[in-house]
Design an enzyme around this catalytic site. Structure first.
Site, PDB file in Angstrom:
ATOM      1  N   CYS A   1       0.783  -1.299   0.198  1.00 38.85           N
ATOM      2  CA  CYS A   1       0.312  -0.273  -0.327  1.00 38.85           C
ATOM      3  C   CYS A   1       0.645   1.479  -0.282  1.00 38.85           C
ATOM      4  O   CYS A   1       1.856   1.414   0.844  1.00 38.85           O
ATOM      5  CB  CYS A   1      -0.728  -0.213   1.381  1.00 38.85           C
ATOM      6  SG  CYS A   1      -1.811   1.406   1.467  1.00 38.85           S
TER       7      CYS A   1
ATOM      8  N   HIS B   1      -9.876  -4.132   0.436  1.00 31.65           N
ATOM      9  CA  HIS B   1      -9.059  -3.217   1.350  1.00 31.65           C
ATOM     10  C   HIS B   1      -8.661  -2.116   1.402  1.00 31.65           C
ATOM     11  O   HIS B   1      -8.726  -1.044   2.400  1.00 31.65           O
ATOM     12  CB  HIS B   1      -7.066  -3.583   0.362  1.00 31.65           C
ATOM     13  CG  HIS B   1      -5.816  -2.800   0.774  1.00 31.65           C
ATOM     14  ND1 HIS B   1      -5.027  -3.307   0.817  1.00 31.65           N
ATOM     15  CD2 HIS B   1      -5.945  -1.242   0.247  1.00 31.65           C
ATOM     16  CE1 HIS B   1      -3.727  -2.039   0.940  1.00 31.65           C
ATOM     17  NE2 HIS B   1      -4.504  -0.840   0.110  1.00 31.65           N
ATOM     18  N   GLU B   2      -9.784  -1.575   0.687  1.00 29.27           N
ATOM     19  CA  GLU B   2      -9.384   0.119   0.295  1.00 29.27           C
ATOM     20  C   GLU B   2     -11.305   0.790   1.505  1.00 29.27           C
ATOM     21  O   GLU B   2     -10.626   1.401   1.895  1.00 29.27           O
ATOM     22  CB  GLU B   2     -10.065   0.407  -1.290  1.00 29.27           C
ATOM     23  CG  GLU B   2      -8.807   0.240  -2.379  1.00 29.27           C
ATOM     24  CD  GLU B   2      -8.136   1.151  -1.808  1.00 29.27           C
ATOM     25  OE1 GLU B   2      -7.966   2.154  -1.206  1.00 29.27           O
ATOM     26  OE2 GLU B   2      -7.024   0.563  -2.517  1.00 29.27           O
TER      27      GLU B   2
ATOM     28  N   HIS C   1      -9.702   0.882   5.074  1.00 27.05           N
ATOM     29  CA  HIS C   1      -8.939   2.411   5.124  1.00 27.05           C
ATOM     30  C   HIS C   1      -9.730   3.724   5.186  1.00 27.05           C
ATOM     31  O   HIS C   1      -9.331   4.189   6.482  1.00 27.05           O
ATOM     32  CB  HIS C   1      -8.623   3.113   3.494  1.00 27.05           C
ATOM     33  CG  HIS C   1      -7.069   2.758   2.894  1.00 27.05           C
ATOM     34  ND1 HIS C   1      -5.735   2.872   3.956  1.00 27.05           N
ATOM     35  CD2 HIS C   1      -6.263   1.917   2.101  1.00 27.05           C
ATOM     36  CE1 HIS C   1      -4.976   2.179   3.373  1.00 27.05           C
ATOM     37  NE2 HIS C   1      -5.075   1.048   2.041  1.00 27.05           N
TER      38      HIS C   1
END
Length: 125
Positions: free
Chosen positions: A22, A64-65, A68
């Protein structure tokens, strides 16, 4: 995608185990296990509720996003140690698979997306 959220995890036992990195954590790679098949609900630009089924690599990217948005980074979810990019690049596939936490690591980056309007996209990353 506005206000995205995981609406459903399909086939809970089917997990993807992939190496992730990342831009938020420069020079770091770790192995993360995530559900392989999810439905992502979201609002479109007009505020209408929509959904897309994601499989494989696209499901991994979406999760994954989404992490965040919750203040979670891949290093918080890694089931392996964290390597530098150089360390990771120097390891052979067999060496990597022998590492603790890398059991089931997949190098399959196939992906599929099915939108609620019937549009379907398949491919590999």
């Amino acid at each position: 995608f506005f206000n995205p959220r995981i609406e459903k995890v399909h086939k809970r036992r089917q997990q993807s185990t992939v190496a992730e990195s990342c831009l938020s954590v420069p020079d770091a790679v770790g192995v993360v296990r995530r559900p392989r098949h999810i439905t992502l609900a979201y609002a479109d630009e007009s505020g209408a509720e929509r959904a897309v089924e994601l499989e494989g690599y696209w499901a991994t990217i979406a999760q994954h996003e989404l992490d965040h948005l919750d203040g979670v980074l891949f290093v918080d979810r890694a089931c392996s140690r964290i390597w530098t990019n150089d360390e990771f690049d120097r390891m052979s596939g067999d060496e990597l698979l022998a590492q603790r936490g890398c059991e089931g690591l997949s190098f399959d980056y196939s992906a599929a997306a099915r939108f609620d309007d019937g549009t379907e996209i398949r491919g590999a990353m």
